[in-house]
Scaffold this active site. Structure first.
Site, PDB file in Angstrom:
ATOM      1  N   ARG A 265       0.605  -1.296   0.036  1.00  0.00           N
ATOM      2  CA  ARG A 265      -0.419  -0.063   0.161  1.00  0.00           C
ATOM      3  C   ARG A 265       0.835   1.056  -0.404  1.00  0.00           C
ATOM      4  NH1 ARG A 265      -3.544  -3.420   3.513  1.00  0.00           N
ATOM      5  NH2 ARG A 265      -5.569  -4.002   2.321  1.00  0.00           N
TER       6      ARG A 265
ATOM      7  N   LYS B  68       4.901  11.548 -11.453  1.00  0.00           N
ATOM      8  CA  LYS B  68       4.122  10.906 -11.843  1.00  0.00           C
ATOM      9  C   LYS B  68       5.218   9.774 -12.220  1.00  0.00           C
ATOM     10  CE  LYS B  68       2.084  14.434 -14.516  1.00  0.00           C
ATOM     11  NZ  LYS B  68       1.887  14.866 -16.739  1.00  0.00           N
TER      12      LYS B  68
ATOM     13  N   GLU C 180      14.591  17.893 -24.135  1.00  0.00           N
ATOM     14  CA  GLU C 180      14.095  18.338 -22.771  1.00  0.00           C
ATOM     15  C   GLU C 180      14.433  19.159 -22.186  1.00  0.00           C
ATOM     16  OE1 GLU C 180      10.686  17.341 -22.654  1.00  0.00           O
ATOM     17  OE2 GLU C 180      10.753  14.841 -23.043  1.00  0.00           O
TER      18      GLU C 180
ATOM     19  N   LYS D 250      11.562  22.365 -13.292  1.00  0.00           N
ATOM     20  CA  LYS D 250      10.349  21.281 -12.394  1.00  0.00           C
ATOM     21  C   LYS D 250      10.672  21.812 -11.430  1.00  0.00           C
ATOM     22  CE  LYS D 250       8.751  17.189 -13.731  1.00  0.00           C
ATOM     23  NZ  LYS D 250       8.688  15.887 -14.899  1.00  0.00           N
TER      24      LYS D 250
ATOM     25  N   GLU E 170      -0.940  18.919 -11.890  1.00  0.00           N
ATOM     26  CA  GLU E 170      -1.571  19.596 -12.678  1.00  0.00           C
ATOM     27  C   GLU E 170      -3.327  19.932 -13.266  1.00  0.00           C
ATOM     28  OE1 GLU E 170       0.441  17.539 -16.461  1.00  0.00           O
ATOM     29  OE2 GLU E 170      -1.074  18.208 -17.975  1.00  0.00           O
TER      30      GLU E 170
ATOM     31  N   ARG F  68       1.213  23.073 -14.630  1.00  0.00           N
ATOM     32  CA  ARG F  68       2.404  21.719 -15.060  1.00  0.00           C
ATOM     33  C   ARG F  68       2.194  21.339 -16.216  1.00  0.00           C
ATOM     34  NH1 ARG F  68       3.512  16.891 -11.121  1.00  0.00           N
ATOM     35  NH2 ARG F  68       4.698  16.056 -13.081  1.00  0.00           N
TER      36      ARG F  68
ATOM     37  N   ASN G 260       4.233  20.225 -21.478  1.00  0.00           N
ATOM     38  CA  ASN G 260       3.864  18.775 -22.221  1.00  0.00           C
ATOM     39  C   ASN G 260       4.465  20.304 -23.649  1.00  0.00           C
ATOM     40  OD1 ASN G 260       2.659  17.220 -21.050  1.00  0.00           O
ATOM     41  ND2 ASN G 260       1.365  18.845 -20.705  1.00  0.00           N
TER      42      ASN G 260
ATOM     43  N   HIS H 199       4.856  18.572 -27.083  1.00  0.00           N
ATOM     44  CA  HIS H 199       4.698  17.459 -27.151  1.00  0.00           C
ATOM     45  C   HIS H 199       3.079  16.512 -27.569  1.00  0.00           C
ATOM     46  CE1 HIS H 199       6.887  17.162 -24.007  1.00  0.00           C
ATOM     47  NE2 HIS H 199       6.919  16.102 -23.150  1.00  0.00           N
TER      48      HIS H 199
ATOM     49  N   HIS I  28       3.779  13.517 -29.295  1.00  0.00           N
ATOM     50  CA  HIS I  28       2.913  12.755 -29.445  1.00  0.00           C
ATOM     51  C   HIS I  28       2.510  11.936 -31.332  1.00  0.00           C
ATOM     52  CE1 HIS I  28       0.345   9.924 -27.659  1.00  0.00           C
ATOM     53  NE2 HIS I  28      -0.506  10.857 -28.456  1.00  0.00           N
TER      54      HIS I  28
ATOM     55  N   HIS J 165      11.617   9.324 -27.732  1.00  0.00           N
ATOM     56  CA  HIS J 165      10.462  10.739 -27.535  1.00  0.00           C
ATOM     57  C   HIS J 165      11.222  12.278 -27.437  1.00  0.00           C
ATOM     58  CE1 HIS J 165       7.796  12.707 -24.342  1.00  0.00           C
ATOM     59  NE2 HIS J 165       8.345  12.678 -23.940  1.00  0.00           N
TER      60      HIS J 165
HETATM   61  N1  LIG Z   1       7.321  10.645 -15.129  1.00  0.00           N
HETATM   62  C1  LIG Z   1       7.419  11.607 -15.830  1.00  0.00           C
HETATM   63  O1  LIG Z   1       6.976  12.846 -15.474  1.00  0.00           O
HETATM   64  C2  LIG Z   1       8.245  10.869 -16.965  1.00  0.00           C
HETATM   65  C3  LIG Z   1       8.966  12.507 -18.013  1.00  0.00           C
HETATM   66  C4  LIG Z   1       9.459  11.850 -19.293  1.00  0.00           C
HETATM   67  C5  LIG Z   1       9.078  10.693 -19.398  1.00  0.00           C
HETATM   68  N2  LIG Z   1       8.456   9.594 -18.859  1.00  0.00           N
HETATM   69  C6  LIG Z   1       8.956   8.340 -19.462  1.00  0.00           C
HETATM   70  O2  LIG Z   1      10.403   8.284 -19.109  1.00  0.00           O
HETATM   71  C7  LIG Z   1      10.402   7.000 -20.233  1.00  0.00           C
HETATM   72  C8  LIG Z   1      11.913   7.353 -20.896  1.00  0.00           C
HETATM   73  O3  LIG Z   1      12.986   8.100 -20.232  1.00  0.00           O
HETATM   74  P1  LIG Z   1      14.248   7.539 -20.710  1.00  0.00           P
HETATM   75  O4  LIG Z   1      14.435   8.421 -22.018  1.00  0.00           O
HETATM   76  O5  LIG Z   1      15.481   7.921 -19.811  1.00  0.00           O
HETATM   77  O6  LIG Z   1      14.110   6.270 -21.121  1.00  0.00           O
HETATM   78  P2  LIG Z   1      14.674   4.450 -20.780  1.00  0.00           P
HETATM   79  O7  LIG Z   1      14.937   4.555 -18.979  1.00  0.00           O
HETATM   80  O8  LIG Z   1      14.773   3.138 -21.618  1.00  0.00           O
HETATM   81  O9  LIG Z   1      16.963   5.508 -20.774  1.00  0.00           O
HETATM   82  C9  LIG Z   1      17.177   5.163 -22.221  1.00  0.00           C
HETATM   83  C10 LIG Z   1      17.640   4.319 -22.383  1.00  0.00           C
HETATM   84  O10 LIG Z   1      19.344   4.254 -22.117  1.00  0.00           O
HETATM   85  C11 LIG Z   1      19.790   2.913 -20.755  1.00  0.00           C
HETATM   86  N3  LIG Z   1      20.732   4.438 -19.819  1.00  0.00           N
HETATM   87  C12 LIG Z   1      20.451   4.937 -19.264  1.00  0.00           C
HETATM   88  N4  LIG Z   1      21.016   5.862 -18.185  1.00  0.00           N
HETATM   89  C13 LIG Z   1      22.083   4.849 -19.271  1.00  0.00           C
HETATM   90  C14 LIG Z   1      23.928   5.222 -19.253  1.00  0.00           C
HETATM   91  N5  LIG Z   1      23.736   5.996 -17.594  1.00  0.00           N
HETATM   92  N6  LIG Z   1      24.591   4.524 -18.790  1.00  0.00           N
HETATM   93  C15 LIG Z   1      24.271   3.448 -19.575  1.00  0.00           C
HETATM   94  N7  LIG Z   1      23.055   3.740 -20.652  1.00  0.00           N
HETATM   95  C16 LIG Z   1      22.017   3.860 -19.673  1.00  0.00           C
HETATM   96  C17 LIG Z   1      19.143   2.280 -20.569  1.00  0.00           C
HETATM   97  O11 LIG Z   1      18.628   1.514 -20.409  1.00  0.00           O
HETATM   98  C18 LIG Z   1      17.539   2.778 -22.039  1.00  0.00           C
HETATM   99  O12 LIG Z   1      18.510   1.529 -23.326  1.00  0.00           O
HETATM  100  C19 LIG Z   1       9.410   7.217 -20.480  1.00  0.00           C
HETATM  101  O13 LIG Z   1       8.869   5.740 -20.656  1.00  0.00           O
HETATM  102  C20 LIG Z   1       8.197   7.549 -20.749  1.00  0.00           C
HETATM  103  O14 LIG Z   1       7.034   8.153 -20.642  1.00  0.00           O
HETATM  104  C21 LIG Z   1       8.360   9.993 -17.489  1.00  0.00           C
HETATM  105 ZN   LIG Z   2       8.707  15.071 -22.938  1.00  0.00          ZN
END
Ligand SMILES: NC(=O)c1ccc[n+]([C@@H]2O[C@H](COP(=O)([O-])OP(=O)(O)OC[C@H]3O[C@@H](n4cnc5c(N)ncnc54)[C@H](O)[C@@H]3O)[C@@H](O)[C@H]2O)c1
Ligand SMILES: [Zn+2]
Length: 367
Positions: free
Chosen positions: A120, A142, A184, A226, A236, A241, A245, A248, A252, A266
């Site tokens: 929980r 988030k 970003e 942020k 949001e 907030r 976006n 985005h 998207h 992304h």
């Molecule tokens: N919660 C939020 O507010 C929020 C905001 C933006 C994006 N997101 C989410 O984040 C995700 C994308 O995140 P991302 O771009 O970090 O993707 P990811 O976690 O897939 O990382 C990208 C790649 O880099 C590798 N990697 C990460 N750090 C590394 C390092 N230091 N050395 C070597 N390899 C490394 C990972 O293994 C992966 O293959 C999406 O699912 C998206 O929806 C969430």
């Molecule tokens: Zn984004």
């Protein structure tokens, strides 16, 4: 450098420093109930950053339990969530334990969501290792997984207890992922900080090349922006907030058109989306054409796509607008758009005529 996210009893600190991962033992000690931590990471982090984290914990006599997941977006789903929570329960994880998410946004979102439901709700700490996660996903609470109907549709607001950001972890990130995360960073300048955008124009090269000071400055500025926006509008509800976006909605549509695949990451979609949002704003007479041009030039100069063509998208306006209609931000037949009056002057317009968006995208496609 410490930035605080001010959310009453859910407030937390974000510690940003080159080499902080090697001091994780001291920094995370307050969260190690019974002197142990539960680390969740992905395979790509094992040979480098996981080793650093474990060495530092060992030096501080903090035990650790580790779960290693497969890298990639498919990890953010029900199947892994079930497997992970079962594994953690089998290993006797208790409510007082703290989960540590070591990785990119995939690990951060998944572990955050697991922490929100495990027993929980238990505490979690973010150690983001991709630039995107360091400047965006690790801050703000988030958490989510993807479902058949779309990305991030199952989730919870669950704030971390602490965020540890070490810019040196980016040394092992691929250049393409680094550039995608940089989109970003630029976003924060474009939203409401023209001075930071100008800094980006002057320092993107240093940042990409690995200069620790430039990286730390970019991350600290982004995270501060942020943290401020999240502090003003955690869930949001007021529209503040929603500024995060920027780019985005267009982005998207591009991601949907390329099947949310490695064809367009992304951050790459967001980069093109921000350039489109500025050019669209200019076409509506809202924003000076020179500002839109500056945005386009900077994004392209950083090695990111700034046009439909560069994003590898050949679809017409009608098809792209159709993707937008499936955006989860769609409300009563209207899609709120982030437009700009200039660099650092983004605003939310809830009454954009989608026919104009379509015509604009057709002109971009031909141009
Ligand atoms: N919660 C939020 O507010 C929020 C905001 C933006 C994006 N997101 C989410 O984040 C995700 C994308 O995140 P991302 O771009 O970090 O993707 P990811 O976690 O897939 O990382 C990208 C790649 O880099 C590798 N990697 C990460 N750090 C590394 C390092 N230091 N050395 C070597 N390899 C490394 C990972 O293994 C992966 O293959 C999406 O699912 C998206 O929806 C969430
Ligand atoms: Zn984004």
């Amino acid at each position: 450098m410490t930035v605080t996210v001010a959310l009453g009893d859910r407030s937390y600190d974000i510690h940003i420093a080159a080499g902080a991962l090697d001091r994780a033992g001291d920094l995370l000690a307050p969260y190690a109930a019974r002197n142990r931590l539960v680390i969740i990471t992905d395979q790509n982090l094992v040979p480098n950053q996981l080793y650093r984290l474990q060495s530092s914990l060992a030096a501080a006599n903090i035990a650790n339990v580790v779960e290693i997941l497969a890298p990639g977006e498919p990890t953010k789903g029900w199947a892994t969530l079930e497997m992970l929570t079962d594994a953690l329960l089998d290993r006797g994880v208790e409510r007082s334990d703290t989960l540590v998410a070591l990785g990119g946004g995939v690990i951060g979102d998944l572990v955050g969501f697991a922490a929100s439901v495990l027993k929980r709700g238990c505490r979690f700490v973010q150690i983001p290792t991709s630039l995107l996660a360091q400047v965006d996903s690790s801050v703000g609470g988030k958490t989510a997984i993807n479902s058949r109907a779309g990305k991030n549709l199952i989730g919870a607001f669950h704030q971390p207890a602490f965020v540890l950001i070490d810019p040196t972890t980016l040394d092992t990130l691929s250049p393409r992922e680094l550039r995608a995360g940089y989109a970003e960073v630029v976003k924060y300048g474009l939203i409401d900080d023209p001075v930071f955008f100008a800094w980006c124009e002057a320092n993107a090269g240093r940042l990409m090349a690995g200069d620790p000071e430039a990286r730390t400055h970019a991350i600290t500025t982004s995270v501060s922006a942020k943290a401020r926006i999240v502090g003003e509008d955690e869930r949001e509800t007021t529209g503040r907030r929603a500024l995060l976006n920027l780019g985005h909605t267009f982005g998207h549509a591009l991601e949907a058109e390329t099947g949310f695949s490695d064809k367009l990451l992304h951050g790459e979609a967001v980069a093109a989306g921000m350039a489109l949002a500025f050019r669209f704003s200019a076409s509506l007479g809202l924003c000076p054409a020179e500002d839109a041009q500056r945005v386009t030039t900077h994004i392209a100069g950083a090695g990111l796509p700034a046009t439909l063509q560069a994003a590898g998208v050949s679809a017409d306006g009608k098809a792209l607008v159709a993707h937008m209609m499936h955006d989860k931000k769609m409300e009563g037949g209207q899609l709120p758009f982030l437009l700009a009056r200039g660099i650092g002057q983004t605003f939310l317009d809830k009454k954009v005529d989608l026919a104009k968006v379509e015509a604009f995208l057709d002109s971009e496609r031909l141009g």
